[in-house]
Scaffold this motif. Sequence first.
Motif, mmCIF file in Angstrom:
data_model
loop_
_atom_site.group_PDB
_atom_site.id
_atom_site.type_symbol
_atom_site.label_atom_id
_atom_site.label_comp_id
_atom_site.label_asym_id
_atom_site.label_seq_id
_atom_site.Cartn_x
_atom_site.Cartn_y
_atom_site.Cartn_z
ATOM 1 N N GLU A 1 0.847 -1.188 0.000
ATOM 2 C CA GLU A 1 0.000 0.000 0.000
ATOM 3 C C GLU A 1 0.884 1.239 0.000
ATOM 4 O OE1 GLU A 1 -2.675 -0.234 3.269
ATOM 5 O OE2 GLU A 1 -3.857 -1.865 2.406
ATOM 6 N N ILE A 2 0.671 2.117 -0.993
ATOM 7 C CA ILE A 2 1.548 3.277 -1.145
ATOM 8 C C ILE A 2 0.802 4.610 -1.055
ATOM 9 C CG2 ILE A 2 3.280 2.061 -2.510
ATOM 10 C CD1 ILE A 2 1.942 3.165 -5.032
ATOM 11 N N ALA A 3 -0.544 4.600 -1.227
ATOM 12 C CA ALA A 3 -1.283 5.866 -1.215
ATOM 13 C C ALA A 3 -2.779 5.584 -1.133
ATOM 14 C CB ALA A 3 -0.959 6.695 -2.455
ATOM 15 N N GLU A 4 -3.569 6.683 -1.102
ATOM 16 C CA GLU A 4 -5.026 6.599 -1.109
ATOM 17 C C GLU A 4 -5.577 7.370 -2.313
ATOM 18 O OE1 GLU A 4 -6.470 8.311 2.453
ATOM 19 O OE2 GLU A 4 -5.590 6.800 3.779
ATOM 20 N N VAL A 5 -6.699 6.880 -2.836
ATOM 21 C CA VAL A 5 -7.359 7.580 -3.938
ATOM 22 C C VAL A 5 -7.877 8.930 -3.464
ATOM 23 C CG1 VAL A 5 -9.375 7.539 -5.486
ATOM 24 C CG2 VAL A 5 -8.029 5.468 -5.140
ATOM 25 N N GLY A 6 -7.658 9.970 -4.279
ATOM 26 C CA GLY A 6 -8.111 11.305 -3.920
ATOM 27 C C GLY A 6 -8.556 12.084 -5.147
ATOM 28 N N SER A 7 -8.607 13.408 -4.979
ATOM 29 C CA SER A 7 -9.002 14.300 -6.081
ATOM 30 C C SER A 7 -8.190 15.584 -6.012
ATOM 31 C CB SER A 7 -10.508 14.592 -6.006
ATOM 32 O OG SER A 7 -10.923 15.349 -7.115
ATOM 33 N N THR A 8 -6.891 15.459 -5.712
ATOM 34 C CA THR A 8 -6.033 16.636 -5.595
ATOM 35 C C THR A 8 -5.508 17.048 -6.964
ATOM 36 O OG1 THR A 8 -4.122 15.209 -5.155
ATOM 37 C CG2 THR A 8 -5.336 16.027 -3.261
ATOM 38 N N GLY A 9 -5.052 18.287 -7.066
ATOM 39 C CA GLY A 9 -4.532 18.791 -8.338
ATOM 40 C C GLY A 9 -5.661 19.094 -9.313
ATOM 41 N N ASN A 10 -5.387 18.992 -10.593
ATOM 42 C CA ASN A 10 -6.377 19.261 -11.639
ATOM 43 C C ASN A 10 -7.218 18.003 -11.846
ATOM 44 O OD1 ASN A 10 -7.833 20.293 -13.730
ATOM 45 N ND2 ASN A 10 -6.153 20.298 -15.211
ATOM 46 N N SER A 11 -8.245 17.855 -11.022
ATOM 47 C CA SER A 11 -9.046 16.634 -11.020
ATOM 48 C C SER A 11 -10.522 16.998 -10.979
ATOM 49 C CB SER A 11 -8.676 15.760 -9.818
ATOM 50 O OG SER A 11 -9.572 14.679 -9.690
ATOM 51 N N THR A 12 -11.355 16.159 -11.604
ATOM 52 C CA THR A 12 -12.799 16.392 -11.624
ATOM 53 C C THR A 12 -13.549 15.474 -10.663
ATOM 54 O OG1 THR A 12 -13.004 14.843 -13.476
ATOM 55 C CG2 THR A 12 -12.747 17.176 -14.016
ATOM 56 N N GLY A 13 -12.825 14.625 -9.932
ATOM 57 C CA GLY A 13 -13.473 13.726 -8.988
ATOM 58 C C GLY A 13 -12.488 12.692 -8.494
ATOM 59 N N PRO A 14 -12.848 11.921 -7.453
ATOM 60 C CA PRO A 14 -11.923 10.919 -6.902
ATOM 61 C C PRO A 14 -11.560 9.855 -7.925
ATOM 62 C CG PRO A 14 -13.804 11.306 -5.437
ATOM 63 C CD PRO A 14 -14.123 11.978 -6.721
ATOM 64 N N HIS A 15 -10.282 9.708 -8.206
ATOM 65 C CA HIS A 15 -9.809 8.668 -9.113
ATOM 66 C C HIS A 15 -8.281 8.592 -9.031
ATOM 67 C CE1 HIS A 15 -9.085 12.206 -11.677
ATOM 68 N NE2 HIS A 15 -8.196 11.458 -12.319
ATOM 69 N N LEU A 16 -7.735 7.497 -9.572
ATOM 70 C CA LEU A 16 -6.282 7.340 -9.684
ATOM 71 C C LEU A 16 -5.880 7.539 -11.135
ATOM 72 C CD1 LEU A 16 -3.400 6.464 -8.826
ATOM 73 C CD2 LEU A 16 -4.123 4.099 -9.256
ATOM 74 N N HIS A 17 -4.989 8.484 -11.373
ATOM 75 C CA HIS A 17 -4.378 8.628 -12.696
ATOM 76 C C HIS A 17 -3.157 7.716 -12.715
ATOM 77 C CE1 HIS A 17 -2.866 10.596 -16.367
ATOM 78 N NE2 HIS A 17 -1.683 10.509 -15.791
ATOM 79 N N PHE A 18 -3.253 6.613 -13.489
ATOM 80 C CA PHE A 18 -2.215 5.587 -13.542
ATOM 81 C C PHE A 18 -1.471 5.735 -14.865
ATOM 82 C CE2 PHE A 18 -0.971 1.051 -14.350
ATOM 83 C CZ PHE A 18 -0.097 0.924 -13.273
ATOM 84 N N GLU A 19 -0.194 6.067 -14.782
ATOM 85 C CA GLU A 19 0.589 6.385 -15.978
ATOM 86 C C GLU A 19 1.861 5.537 -16.017
ATOM 87 O OE1 GLU A 19 2.987 10.342 -17.501
ATOM 88 O OE2 GLU A 19 0.928 10.590 -16.785
ATOM 89 N N ILE A 20 2.148 4.944 -17.186
ATOM 90 C CA ILE A 20 3.350 4.126 -17.358
ATOM 91 C C ILE A 20 4.217 4.766 -18.436
ATOM 92 C CG2 ILE A 20 4.262 1.873 -18.025
ATOM 93 C CD1 ILE A 20 1.767 0.589 -16.954
ATOM 94 N N ARG A 21 5.507 4.921 -18.119
ATOM 95 C CA ARG A 21 6.462 5.473 -19.081
ATOM 96 C C ARG A 21 7.612 4.480 -19.276
ATOM 97 N NH1 ARG A 21 7.207 11.766 -16.985
ATOM 98 N NH2 ARG A 21 4.977 12.334 -17.028
ATOM 99 N N ILE A 22 8.017 4.330 -20.539
ATOM 100 C CA ILE A 22 9.192 3.527 -20.873
ATOM 101 C C ILE A 22 10.225 4.471 -21.450
ATOM 102 C CG2 ILE A 22 10.093 1.624 -22.254
ATOM 103 C CD1 ILE A 22 7.304 0.427 -22.280
ATOM 104 N N SER A 23 11.358 4.612 -20.749
ATOM 105 C CA SER A 23 12.388 5.592 -21.126
ATOM 106 C C SER A 23 11.762 6.976 -21.265
ATOM 107 C CB SER A 23 13.084 5.172 -22.425
ATOM 108 O OG SER A 23 13.714 3.922 -22.264
ATOM 109 N N GLU A 24 10.849 7.319 -20.310
ATOM 110 C CA GLU A 24 10.176 8.623 -20.231
ATOM 111 C C GLU A 24 9.212 8.871 -21.393
ATOM 112 O OE1 GLU A 24 10.028 10.508 -17.620
ATOM 113 O OE2 GLU A 24 11.338 9.083 -16.624
#
Length: 289
Positions: free
Chosen positions: A255-278
Amino acid sequence: MERVMTVEEKIRRAEEIYQRKKQGEERPVAKVTVNDKKDIKLLKKMIIQMLICVVIYLGVYMVQNNQYVFSEDFIQKANEILSYDTNFMELYEMVKNQVMAWIETKEQPEETPENSSEQPEESQENAAINEEAIGGAEVTTEEAQTENLSPEEQEIQNIKNTTSFIKPVQGVISSKYGQRDTATGNVPKNHTGTDIAANLGTKIVSATDGEVVLASEEGDYGKHLKIQIGEVSIIYAHCNNLYVKQGDKVTQGQEIAEVGSTGNSTGPHLHFEIRISEKTVDPQSILEL
């Protein structure tokens, strides 16, 4: 006492009046010509101006009284259609694949006794690949398919073969990776990750092992983490609380965090992003969310 005119004076006076009347009848009359074409152009111009005024008036009236012109149900349906997330690239690929499959089915020759004994085309290609292998080594079908992939698809395949991933949170996908139609101007049209909607405070687990290289509360991502494993970096954004800090080592499922709505967000959710070599890639091309 008035002077009485003589008969001669009366005759002279009558002749003068007659001459003046005669000269008046012979006076040339000014003629007025009417340019019909010019009048028609002016009439058309006037009608167009009147129509423009009517359209402007109706537009202003509709804007001021939109609650009467459009019902609440109509406005709600329009907003639902505008907010619907459509991945046009995915739709295009699906239609293209179906059309190509239909064409191949039509072009495929019917099996006859003459060609039924022939070696299938796919088997011939595999045999040719095996014959061209260096040192006589056999090339598997999986390796042959990998060679036909684009560089980005090869990177994704390599990551899937070398790194284990799990779903970071239980929820519903509210916005996919790629181009999207946005209801507000605050949300970027090019979506660099996948949004997973969940209740506020839902626990987020690490999708992989790795090291926390960034734990921040600044920017449009709000409270977010960046975890690195080899060439792969994973971002968990819009969190409510962060359980780890920069420099921590994490394990898959922690467990690393909790779902929230901080920053530029329209509602509670997780923005999950994967980068390969940026370079961002579609998370759904690596694991099922």
